[in-house]
Design a protein around this motif. Structure first.
Motif, PDB file in Angstrom:
ATOM      1  N   ARG A 335       0.624  -1.034  -0.045  1.00 28.29           N
ATOM      2  CA  ARG A 335      -0.051  -0.068   0.083  1.00 28.29           C
ATOM      3  C   ARG A 335       0.770   1.135  -0.059  1.00 28.29           C
ATOM      4  NH1 ARG A 335      -3.278  -1.482   3.861  1.00 28.29           N
ATOM      5  NH2 ARG A 335      -2.084  -0.176   5.472  1.00 28.29           N
ATOM      6  N   HIS A 336       1.735   1.125   0.888  1.00 23.16           N
ATOM      7  CA  HIS A 336       2.801   2.515   0.964  1.00 23.16           C
ATOM      8  C   HIS A 336       3.708   2.745  -0.460  1.00 23.16           C
ATOM      9  CE1 HIS A 336       2.930   2.999   5.586  1.00 23.16           C
ATOM     10  NE2 HIS A 336       1.561   2.800   5.250  1.00 23.16           N
ATOM     11  N   GLY A 337       3.816   1.451  -1.191  1.00 20.06           N
ATOM     12  CA  GLY A 337       4.833   1.750  -2.351  1.00 20.06           C
ATOM     13  C   GLY A 337       3.814   1.655  -3.281  1.00 20.06           C
ATOM     14  N   HIS A 338       2.390   2.075  -3.276  1.00 21.50           N
ATOM     15  CA  HIS A 338       1.393   2.125  -4.143  1.00 21.50           C
ATOM     16  C   HIS A 338       1.486   1.203  -5.354  1.00 21.50           C
ATOM     17  CE1 HIS A 338       0.832   6.323  -2.865  1.00 21.50           C
ATOM     18  NE2 HIS A 338       2.038   6.515  -2.804  1.00 21.50           N
ATOM     19  N   ILE A 339       1.560  -0.242  -4.726  1.00 26.11           N
ATOM     20  CA  ILE A 339       1.725  -1.309  -5.731  1.00 26.11           C
ATOM     21  C   ILE A 339       0.238  -2.150  -5.473  1.00 26.11           C
ATOM     22  CG2 ILE A 339       2.716  -3.634  -6.007  1.00 26.11           C
ATOM     23  CD1 ILE A 339       5.376  -2.061  -4.760  1.00 26.11           C
ATOM     24  N   HIS A 340      -0.129  -2.351  -6.603  1.00 23.17           N
ATOM     25  CA  HIS A 340      -1.536  -2.873  -6.785  1.00 23.17           C
ATOM     26  C   HIS A 340      -1.204  -4.654  -6.922  1.00 23.17           C
ATOM     27  CE1 HIS A 340      -5.733  -3.548  -7.602  1.00 23.17           C
ATOM     28  NE2 HIS A 340      -5.600  -4.192  -8.779  1.00 23.17           N
ATOM     29  N   ALA A 341      -1.736  -5.476  -6.031  1.00 26.71           N
ATOM     30  CA  ALA A 341      -1.523  -6.683  -6.153  1.00 26.71           C
ATOM     31  C   ALA A 341      -2.809  -7.517  -6.268  1.00 26.71           C
ATOM     32  CB  ALA A 341      -1.038  -7.293  -4.767  1.00 26.71           C
ATOM     33  N   LEU A 368       9.245  -9.179  -2.171  1.00 24.31           N
ATOM     34  CA  LEU A 368       9.966  -7.842  -1.793  1.00 24.31           C
ATOM     35  C   LEU A 368      10.982  -7.630  -2.675  1.00 24.31           C
ATOM     36  CD1 LEU A 368      10.929  -8.775   1.920  1.00 24.31           C
ATOM     37  CD2 LEU A 368       9.023  -7.148   1.144  1.00 24.31           C
ATOM     38  N   ASN A 369      11.735  -8.332  -3.479  1.00 28.42           N
ATOM     39  CA  ASN A 369      12.564  -7.808  -4.695  1.00 28.42           C
ATOM     40  C   ASN A 369      11.524  -7.245  -5.759  1.00 28.42           C
ATOM     41  OD1 ASN A 369      14.603  -8.757  -3.796  1.00 28.42           O
ATOM     42  ND2 ASN A 369      14.990 -10.717  -4.913  1.00 28.42           N
ATOM     43  N   ALA A 370      10.123  -7.724  -5.913  1.00 28.30           N
ATOM     44  CA  ALA A 370       9.344  -7.005  -6.978  1.00 28.30           C
ATOM     45  C   ALA A 370       9.039  -5.591  -6.418  1.00 28.30           C
ATOM     46  CB  ALA A 370       8.160  -7.849  -7.296  1.00 28.30           C
ATOM     47  N   CYS A 371       8.812  -5.436  -5.094  1.00 35.37           N
ATOM     48  CA  CYS A 371       8.455  -4.094  -4.451  1.00 35.37           C
ATOM     49  C   CYS A 371       9.616  -3.359  -4.836  1.00 35.37           C
ATOM     50  CB  CYS A 371       8.161  -4.172  -3.006  1.00 35.37           C
ATOM     51  SG  CYS A 371       6.589  -5.189  -2.631  1.00 35.37           S
ATOM     52  N   GLY A 377       5.641   2.532  -7.612  1.00 35.13           N
ATOM     53  CA  GLY A 377       4.503   1.891  -7.726  1.00 35.13           C
ATOM     54  C   GLY A 377       4.352   0.928  -8.947  1.00 35.13           C
ATOM     55  N   GLY A 378       3.396   0.369  -9.055  1.00 37.37           N
ATOM     56  CA  GLY A 378       3.020  -0.765 -10.242  1.00 37.37           C
ATOM     57  C   GLY A 378       2.073  -1.756  -9.907  1.00 37.37           C
ATOM     58  N   THR A 402       4.774 -11.881 -11.201  1.00 34.44           N
ATOM     59  CA  THR A 402       5.176 -10.910 -12.236  1.00 34.44           C
ATOM     60  C   THR A 402       5.051  -9.303 -11.527  1.00 34.44           C
ATOM     61  OG1 THR A 402       4.261 -12.159 -13.750  1.00 34.44           O
ATOM     62  CG2 THR A 402       4.506 -10.035 -14.566  1.00 34.44           C
ATOM     63  N   ASP A 403       5.960  -8.589 -11.835  1.00 33.18           N
ATOM     64  CA  ASP A 403       5.845  -7.286 -11.655  1.00 33.18           C
ATOM     65  C   ASP A 403       6.093  -6.132 -12.920  1.00 33.18           C
ATOM     66  OD1 ASP A 403       8.695  -6.186 -11.938  1.00 33.18           O
ATOM     67  OD2 ASP A 403       9.214  -7.618 -10.716  1.00 33.18           O
ATOM     68  N   THR A 404       5.620  -5.097 -12.858  1.00 37.92           N
ATOM     69  CA  THR A 404       5.892  -4.051 -13.653  1.00 37.92           C
ATOM     70  C   THR A 404       6.903  -3.052 -13.587  1.00 37.92           C
ATOM     71  OG1 THR A 404       4.194  -2.897 -12.815  1.00 37.92           O
ATOM     72  CG2 THR A 404       3.544  -4.655 -14.473  1.00 37.92           C
ATOM     73  N   GLY A 405       8.082  -3.571 -12.875  1.00 36.97           N
ATOM     74  CA  GLY A 405       9.221  -2.811 -12.342  1.00 36.97           C
ATOM     75  C   GLY A 405      10.040  -2.459 -13.680  1.00 36.97           C
TER      76      GLY A 405
END
Lengths: 466, 145
Positions: A335-341, A368-371, A377-378, A402-405
């Motif tokens: 939430r703090h990282g504006h990441i939508h899971a 955590l690596n993805a964050c 965010g992503g 999968t992340d969008t980083g």
């Protein structure tokens, strides 16, 4: 005309002037008396308004405020038969009677309040104006009012309760049949009373809302602190496990390097022993050498198995539950990282025999690596599926994270599972190495695909029965 | 009885030598045991020569040994494979299982324990009736990963 007649005429003129002067004096005296009465009345009203104002300032309860206002209003506006104060119930979109004073009818008050709340400012309605205003509300209501005792009142003072542009209710005063009419000079007073009331109610409501927000904030902070503590503990455990695993990795690699020379040494002795006479004096030393090499072999086996979970630690494990628990653990972080899971987990996934804590560490490490890869965010997608490579082959659990980083550069991609390889300033380079080690220990596979600027996908394949 | 031909592929020359000497001695002269460190040479032998058993140490760092195993499984499926490895891990076991390897043992194994496994791989009865206890099962166990 004689001089006497002239004098008489002059006297009459003087008498006329005297009468006129006396009449003007009476009129001035009456006016003075009226003004004095008005001044006293004005002073009393101002005094009452100031008293109300002082009382409202210290009041902390809406009910106390409205009761005080209706009670005082009867005194401020002489001839008032009834005072009603309504507040807007936003949830049900209706006016709710909060306080009343005097001897009026609730239905009259309600009808007048509906007119008042639509008005921008205080208004005075007298006689037929009242009926016309109520007529505009609807004929049914007017029919009911005609049957109400005391309808129509002689005059009514109506005022909305507003703070800035927000309407919160209305105050209604009306005079009975025998009461005197309200006067336009009453309008500023009823307006002042309504404004004071609105501000006081608004302040109480704001204070109540602030208290609720404060309480919610405290709860949120407490939950956040709790989640952060759990995450810190998990990360500390991850680091500790990674350190242990690094030792285990080292032990295993040393063990593997020693296996070949040990194999050669033991079996060389065995071959020598085969050619040696049974009573050869050196046979005892050969036996000692073989025993000691056997000891080394056992030590090597223990070193190799340093980080392999024992059978007792292996249990039937639901990968879906582990992933949900891990996402729950990092919820605040996301939430703090504006990441939508988004988790798309196959509900038909069978359990696998595994070391749950170790698998949880793998998932936590990758998430955590993805964050870290999405500092602005992503999206984080976690998917599980059941794979059948061949009809006769046992099924495999596929886990995709999968992340969008920012993605991983090609030159790093080939090395990310190597121990102590890191691109982070504060990284240990052990997280992914140990993750790969754990997955391998579970007879599984881990792989990564990445594109710079697009994101990264980690894929873990675990046999259903490991 | 015609001589059996056994090929050993091991990048550790000393370990390979011991395996070769041990088997050569213990198989009572009925077999010819050859050694190579080159997977390519072993494949050439499998493709063109008569090979009764291929013993391989598949070093995970060297992909050629894995390619050799895949090629034998695909094109010479009648040649039995015995993996004798110093790099035993659950991951390697899984990989061997996928390649269809049945006979798998980990170093440092005693030659006397290796012999029954070799007989089993050759599908011949050993001189003694001891079963090949040293083989590590590559079937899916219910416990350890």
């Amino acid at each position: 005309m004689s001089e006497l007649e002239c004098l008489r005429g002059y006297i009459q003129d003087l008498e006329g002037r005297l009468y006129a002067a006396e009449a003007r004096a009476d009129s001035v005296a009456q006016e003075a008396e009226l003004q004095q009465r008005r001044t006293i009345e004005l002073s009393a009203r101002l005094s009452a308004i100031l008293s109300i104002s002082a009382a409202l300032l210290i009041s902390r309860d809406v009910d106390a405020i409205v009761q005080l206002v209706v009670r005082e209003a009867v005194g401020i506006f002489p001839g008032t038969s009834a005072v009603y104060l309504f507040l807007l119930d936003l949830e049900h979109d209706r006016l709710q009677l909060q306080a009343a004073a005097g001897s009026g009818d609730h239905q009259t008050g309600s009808a007048l309040a509906r007119i008042a709340i639509l008005s921008p400012r205080a208004m005075l309605l007298v006689g037929p104006e009242l009926e016309m205003a109520v007529e505009r509300l609807g004929s049914d209501e007017l029919d009911q009012l005609h049957n109400t005792p005391g309808w129509p009142p002689y005059s009514a003072l109506l005022c909305p309760l507003r703070v800035e542009s927000s309407r919160m209710g209305a105050i209604v005063l009306y005079g009975g049949v025998s009461a005197h009419l309200y006067h336009p000079r009453d309008i500023p007073f009823v307006q002042a009373l309504a404004d004071l009331t609105a501000v006081a109610i608004d302040e109480v409501q704001q204070r109540a809302r602030a208290a609720i927000l404060q309480r919610d904030l405290a709860i949120t902070q407490s939950l956040h602190a709790e989640a952060q503590a759990r995450l810190n503990a998990a990360q500390a455990q991850l680091l500790q496990s990674a350190k242990l695993a690094a030792v285990g990795e080292l032990s295993a690699s040393v063990a593997h390097e020693i296996n070949n020379p040990l194999y050669a040494a033991r079996n060389s002795l065995y071959l020598v022993e085969q050619d040696m006479d049974a009573d050869h004096p050196q046979r005892a030393f050969l036996a000692i050498a073989q025993q000691e090499l056997g000891r080394i072999a056992r030590i090597i086996t223990r070193m190799r198995d340093f980080y392999r979970p024992t059978r007792a630690e292996l249990t039937a494990t639901s990968v879906n539950i582990l992933l949900r628990e891990t996402l729950e653990l990092v919820q605040t972080h996301l939430r703090h990282g504006h990441i939508h899971a988004v988790a798309t987990l196959n509900p038909d996934l069978p359990a696998t025999v595994a070391h749950a804590d170790q698998l949880r560490q793998v998932f936590l490490n990758i998430i955590l690596n993805a964050c870290d890869a999405m500092p602005r965010g992503g999206d984080l997608r976690v998917t599980t599926q059941l794979l059948h490579a061949r009809p006769e082959a046992p099924p495999t659990i596929g886990i995709h994270i999968t992340d969008t980083g920012m993605g991983i550069a090609t030159e790093h991609l080939a090395h990310i599972f190597e121990p102590f390889y890191t691109t982070k300033a504060q990284g240990t380079g052990l997280g992914l190495a140990i993750s790969a080690h754990i997955i391998t220990q579970h007879s599984g596979r881990i792989s990564v695909e990445s594109e710079l600027g697009q994101g990264t996908t980690f894929t873990i394949l675990l046999p259903v029965s490991t | 009885m015609p001589s059996r031909q056994i090929y050993i592929v091991d990048d550790d020359s000393v370990a390979a030598l011991i395996t070769q000497r041990g088997l050569q001695t213990m198989l009572d002269g009925q077999s010819t045991v050859l050694v190579t460190s080159s997977p390519n040479a072993a494949w050439l032998a499998c493709a063109t020569d008569h090979v009764d058993l291929l013993i391989v140490d598949p070093n995970p760092q060297i992909s050629a040994t894995l390619s050799l195993l895949r090629a034998v499984r695909a094109f010479r499926p009648h040649i039995p494979l015995l993996v004798l490895t110093a790099y035993d891990t659950p991951g390697l076991r899984a990989k061997m299982r996928e390649l269809g390897v049945v006979h798998y043992v980990a170093k440092p194994i005693d030659l006397r324990d290796l012999l029954p496994v070799v007989y089993a791989a050759l599908a011949v009865n050993p001189p003694t009736s001891d079963p090949p206890l040293a083989t590590i099962s590559l079937k899916h166990p219910s416990g350890s990963p």
